[in-house]
Design a protein around this motif. Structure first.
Motif, PDB file in Angstrom:
ATOM      1  N   MET A  14      39.192  48.855  42.062  1.00 22.85           N
ATOM      2  CA  MET A  14      38.193  47.786  42.140  1.00 22.85           C
ATOM      3  C   MET A  14      38.852  46.553  42.739  1.00 22.85           C
ATOM      4  O   MET A  14      39.834  46.030  42.179  1.00 22.85           O
ATOM      5  CB  MET A  14      37.628  47.480  40.754  1.00 22.85           C
ATOM      6  N   THR A  15      38.345  46.088  43.868  1.00 22.14           N
ATOM      7  CA  THR A  15      38.878  44.884  44.497  1.00 22.14           C
ATOM      8  C   THR A  15      38.087  43.669  44.031  1.00 22.14           C
ATOM      9  O   THR A  15      36.956  43.796  43.547  1.00 22.14           O
ATOM     10  CB  THR A  15      38.822  44.981  46.029  1.00 22.14           C
ATOM     11  N   ASP A  16      38.661  42.516  44.185  1.00 23.68           N
ATOM     12  CA  ASP A  16      38.026  41.268  43.773  1.00 23.68           C
ATOM     13  C   ASP A  16      36.787  41.015  44.647  1.00 23.68           C
ATOM     14  O   ASP A  16      36.915  40.861  45.869  1.00 23.68           O
ATOM     15  CB  ASP A  16      39.028  40.118  43.930  1.00 23.68           C
ATOM     16  N   PRO A  17      35.588  40.973  44.046  1.00 21.74           N
ATOM     17  CA  PRO A  17      34.376  40.790  44.860  1.00 21.74           C
ATOM     18  C   PRO A  17      34.311  39.414  45.530  1.00 21.74           C
ATOM     19  O   PRO A  17      33.624  39.247  46.536  1.00 21.74           O
ATOM     20  CB  PRO A  17      33.240  40.959  43.843  1.00 21.74           C
ATOM     21  N   ASN A  18      35.020  38.431  44.972  1.00 23.78           N
ATOM     22  CA  ASN A  18      35.024  37.090  45.556  1.00 23.78           C
ATOM     23  C   ASN A  18      36.102  36.906  46.613  1.00 23.78           C
ATOM     24  O   ASN A  18      36.055  35.957  47.395  1.00 23.78           O
ATOM     25  CB  ASN A  18      35.207  36.035  44.462  1.00 23.78           C
ATOM     26  N   HIS A  24      45.298  40.814  43.849  1.00 26.84           N
ATOM     27  CA  HIS A  24      44.924  41.202  42.493  1.00 26.84           C
ATOM     28  C   HIS A  24      43.983  42.400  42.575  1.00 26.84           C
ATOM     29  O   HIS A  24      42.858  42.281  43.055  1.00 26.84           O
ATOM     30  CB  HIS A  24      44.227  40.053  41.767  1.00 26.84           C
ATOM     31  N   ILE A  25      44.452  43.540  42.127  1.00 27.55           N
ATOM     32  CA  ILE A  25      43.657  44.766  42.188  1.00 27.55           C
ATOM     33  C   ILE A  25      43.516  45.335  40.783  1.00 27.55           C
ATOM     34  O   ILE A  25      44.469  45.310  39.999  1.00 27.55           O
ATOM     35  CB  ILE A  25      44.332  45.813  43.103  1.00 27.55           C
ATOM     36  N   VAL A  82      50.791  45.807  35.853  1.00 26.67           N
ATOM     37  CA  VAL A  82      51.855  46.603  36.474  1.00 26.67           C
ATOM     38  C   VAL A  82      52.244  46.015  37.819  1.00 26.67           C
ATOM     39  O   VAL A  82      51.532  45.196  38.407  1.00 26.67           O
ATOM     40  CB  VAL A  82      51.420  48.077  36.669  1.00 26.67           C
ATOM     41  N   LEU A  83      53.387  46.467  38.301  1.00 27.38           N
ATOM     42  CA  LEU A  83      53.842  46.080  39.635  1.00 27.38           C
ATOM     43  C   LEU A  83      53.105  46.894  40.700  1.00 27.38           C
ATOM     44  O   LEU A  83      52.584  46.352  41.673  1.00 27.38           O
ATOM     45  CB  LEU A  83      55.353  46.296  39.760  1.00 27.38           C
ATOM     46  N   GLU A  84      53.061  48.215  40.491  1.00 27.90           N
ATOM     47  CA  GLU A  84      52.401  49.113  41.435  1.00 27.90           C
ATOM     48  C   GLU A  84      51.725  50.248  40.688  1.00 27.90           C
ATOM     49  O   GLU A  84      52.118  50.599  39.563  1.00 27.90           O
ATOM     50  CB  GLU A  84      53.413  49.695  42.435  1.00 27.90           C
ATOM     51  N   GLN A 137      47.033  45.054  38.866  1.00 24.30           N
ATOM     52  CA  GLN A 137      48.209  45.014  39.735  1.00 24.30           C
ATOM     53  C   GLN A 137      48.215  43.702  40.516  1.00 24.30           C
ATOM     54  O   GLN A 137      47.198  43.287  41.052  1.00 24.30           O
ATOM     55  CB  GLN A 137      48.164  46.189  40.702  1.00 24.30           C
ATOM     56  N   GLY A 138      49.373  43.035  40.525  1.00 27.83           N
ATOM     57  CA  GLY A 138      49.520  41.856  41.366  1.00 27.83           C
ATOM     58  C   GLY A 138      49.270  40.530  40.687  1.00 27.83           C
ATOM     59  O   GLY A 138      49.259  39.494  41.343  1.00 27.83           O
TER      60      GLY A 138
END
Length: 400
Positions: A14-18, A24-25, A82-84, A137-138
């Motif tokens: 899920m990616t940031d919709p904004n 940030h994932i 997490v990192l990845e 992540q991130g």
């Protein structure tokens, strides 16, 4: 970098919709509970509280994990930073990479995670049990997420402060005290250990009684102040806020102010707690030596010489319980002996334990002459605080 392997189904990104380009994932999936490795427990520093596995909530989680095949739907799940993240859709293998323990690890769902690891270690976790995972992540810091997500039992201020590393200067100043390993810097810390925890807010409250930055006993004109640090007894959360946000301003300035205050106070901090222990363990003996029967007070819990309590800091056996409603005003009165060098560092006008040994009988008499039998009422008597303070001040400065 540490990599942990798990098994997962229904893996989705899920990616940031904004801000689709944000680093940030968020990933969501159902993780096979039995596949969660024990090593994941090494990545718990990002959770703002320790997990107390004897609470009703923890017990219900364990029961649901054992008995309910719909555990993955009923349980709120586990939140990780997490990192990845990597997922193989053919083998359903999920790889989580961790690097920085202050950023990466478990943020919410710690009780669920502990329950799963406990069930796995005791060999009663079936392979058809799944748990919902949210994986971020991130992110740069877990603090905001932790504060927002840990809402089933509200996360207290000290836990968030610990996550923000706000106690580092305090830890350094306290590390050489015998009770240090019992201090509870975040919720539930040490409850699973065989010790009696000490809330860091109380440690801070005791220190602040002596702080000339927060409770100066003289006005800018050099006149003795009538203001006494009674709130140190009555408001532990308020004391924590004073410590964290001493003079307001930016977060950076607040950090600088509290670090400077504790650095200045370091020469007397260990003495403060030695004084507390000395007063608590000798209070009854000093009282009885004056001819007053301390054991006649109901709050002392005296039982014919049997051990009825332990001292607050060093857990020494006590034949009399000494309420904190008596301890705070008595110990706090010794702030009258505090002086500061030209560079701001603290020192004593006289050795506080020597002063206690000399005028302790006067101090306990002042306390026990109070008509109130309720220690809480005694501790909130501003006249008592003032009278004790003046007694120590007079001896400290006028008996040379």
């Amino acid at each position: 970098m540490t990599q942990l392997k798990l098994k997962a189904k229904e893996f989705k990104r899920m990616t940031d919709p904004n801000n689709p380009k944000s680093k940030h994932i968020k990933y969501v999936c159902y993780v096979q509970a039995i596949s969660i490795p024990e090593e994941i427990s090494d990545w718990m520093e990002t959770n703002p509280r320790e997990q107390k596995m004897t609470t009703n909530v923890a017990v219900k989680i364990k029961e649901s994990l054992r008995d309910n095949k719909y555990f993955h739907e009923l349980n709120r799940g586990i939140l990780m930073s997490v990192l990845e993240t990597e997922w193989d859709n053919k083998t359903e293998e999920l790889t989580l990479s961790f690097d920085n323990p202050e950023i990466h690890g478990n943020i919410d769902g710690g009780h669920t995670l502990r329950a799963i690891l406990e069930a796995k270690s005791k060999n009663y976790l079936s392979d058809d049990k799944y748990v919902f995972f949210e994986i971020f992540q991130g992110i740069d810091s877990p603090v905001e997420l932790a504060a927002a997500r840990n809402t089933s039992v509200q996360v207290d201020l000290k836990s968030i402060a610990e996550l923000e590393n706000s106690f580092e200067v305090l830890k350094e100043a306290l590390s050489n005290n015998a009770f240090y390993n019992r201090i509870q810097f975040k919720m539930n810390e040490h409850y699973n250990d065989d010790v009696v925890p000490i809330d860091v807010r109380e440690i801070i409250a005791i220190i602040l009684m002596f702080s000339q930055e927060i409770y100066p006993y003289k006005t800018p004109n050099g006149i003795l102040s009538d203001f006494q640090p009674m709130q140190c007894y009555s408001g532990k959360e308020a004391s924590l806020k004073k410590f964290l946000r001493q003079n307001g301003g930016s977060e950076e300035q607040q950090k600088l102010d509290r670090e400077k205050m504790i650095d200045n106070m370091k020469p007397i901090i260990k003495d403060i707690f030695n004084l507390w222990e000395t007063v608590e363990t000798s209070f009854a003996k000093v009282t009885n030596a004056t001819g007053k029967r301390f054991g006649s007070r109901k709050y002392t819990k005296y039982d014919g010489g049997k051990v009825v309590a332990k001292s607050f800091l060093l857990q020494q056996d006590l034949e009399y319980y000494i309420p904190k409603g008596l301890m705070y005003p008595v110990v706090g009165s010794f702030r009258a002996l505090v002086l500061r060098q030209s560079d701001g560092t603290y020192y004593w006008k006289r050795n506080p334990i020597d002063v206690w040994n000399t005028i302790g009988s006067k101090l306990v008499s002042i306390v026990l002459d109070e008509k109130a039998e309720n220690p809480d009422v005694i501790a909130k008597n501003s006249n008592l605080w003032s009278n004790l303070f003046k007694e120590v001040y007079i001896y400290g400065y006028m008996s040379d």
